[in-house]
Scaffold this motif. Structure first.
Motif, mmCIF file in Angstrom:
data_model
loop_
_atom_site.group_PDB
_atom_site.id
_atom_site.type_symbol
_atom_site.label_atom_id
_atom_site.label_comp_id
_atom_site.label_asym_id
_atom_site.label_seq_id
_atom_site.Cartn_x
_atom_site.Cartn_y
_atom_site.Cartn_z
ATOM 1 N N GLU A 64 0.819 -1.209 0.000
ATOM 2 C CA GLU A 64 0.000 0.000 0.000
ATOM 3 C C GLU A 64 0.854 1.261 0.000
ATOM 4 N N MET A 65 1.963 1.240 0.743
ATOM 5 C CA MET A 65 2.863 2.390 0.771
ATOM 6 C C MET A 65 3.492 2.604 -0.609
ATOM 7 N N ILE B 205 2.095 1.789 -3.457
ATOM 8 C CA ILE B 205 0.995 2.330 -4.276
ATOM 9 C C ILE B 205 0.851 3.827 -4.028
ATOM 10 N N GLU B 206 0.892 4.230 -2.773
ATOM 11 C CA GLU B 206 0.754 5.658 -2.433
ATOM 12 C C GLU B 206 1.895 6.491 -3.004
ATOM 13 N N ARG B 207 3.118 5.966 -2.954
ATOM 14 C CA ARG B 207 4.261 6.700 -3.517
ATOM 15 C C ARG B 207 4.092 6.897 -5.028
ATOM 16 N N LYS C 28 1.235 6.888 -6.644
ATOM 17 C CA LYS C 28 0.100 7.798 -6.813
ATOM 18 C C LYS C 28 0.521 9.255 -6.615
ATOM 19 N N GLU C 29 1.425 9.505 -5.668
ATOM 20 C CA GLU C 29 1.942 10.861 -5.450
ATOM 21 C C GLU C 29 2.643 11.389 -6.699
ATOM 22 N N GLU D 126 -3.798 6.001 -9.097
ATOM 23 C CA GLU D 126 -3.300 4.720 -8.582
ATOM 24 C C GLU D 126 -2.720 3.885 -9.714
#
Length: 193
Positions: free
Chosen positions: A92-93, A95-97, A99-100, A105
């Motif tokens: 998940e982390m 994925i978030e990176r 996405k940033e 996503e």
């Protein structure tokens, strides 16, 4: 490759041979060799996925060694290859990176030698990512493979790599599997131009 592709080597959650959820150990060879493959094939970042603090310390020590002036001067190619490596606590982390960076996503894609069903081949994945205008997060498992929690999160599953052994033996190292998949993606990307 024209697509934005990120790679994750997942150490948790992983399944062991008894089907239990475990965390596997990060290995020096996986850090170095997979970084080299990622750098060779233009992968944006290589995420090492582990929640364990001692494993973070080990990875940071290895990466830090090659950032030192003496080591970098001795083998600048190694430093260059390791520049794509990143450490995250979870899928998940990662994925978030991603996405940033992209504002969307990524298309979470999984691999596995024991998949009975898959979504498609490399060309299908690249087409979907292109149509959806999303980067790809390509996940590889360690141990006995990605846990069901990761598989359920995925939107795409690549066809397994099948060997040519007459007795059906099919147990590549993750380093070899990464290199094969990245070569297949590069070839598929070339045919789509």
């Amino acid at each position: 490759m024209k697509n934005d592709i990120y790679l994750g080597l997942v150490h948790h959650p992983i399944t062991n041979k008894m089907g239990e959820v475990v965390t596997t150990s990060v290995t020096n060879l996986d850090i170095h060799d997979i970084s080299r493959s990622c750098r060779t094939f233009g992968i944006r970042n290589y995420f090492l996925v582990t929640p364990l603090k001692p494993q973070h310390d080990l990875v940071n020590k290895i990466l830090g060694h090659w950032e030192e002036d003496k080591a970098a001067a001795y083998n600048p190619d190694r430093q260059d290859a390791l520049s794509v490596a990143r450490l995250v606590d979870s899928v998940e982390m990662g994925i978030e990176r991603i996405k940033e960076i992209h504002g969307v996503e990524p298309l979470v894609t999984v691999t596995g030698a024991n998949f009975k069903t898959c979504t498609g081949r490399e060309k299908d994945l690249l087409s979907k990512a292109s149509v959806d205008k999303r980067p790809i997060f390509l996940l590889f498992g360690t141990g006995w493979g990605l846990h069901a929690r990761v598989l359920e999160r995925a939107e795409f599953a690549l066809e397994p790599i099948f060997g040519a052994s007459e007795d059906g033996y099919n147990h590549l190292s993750v380093r070899s599997a990464v290199a094969i998949y990245l070569d297949r993606l590069a070839r598929a990307s070339e045919t789509m131009k």
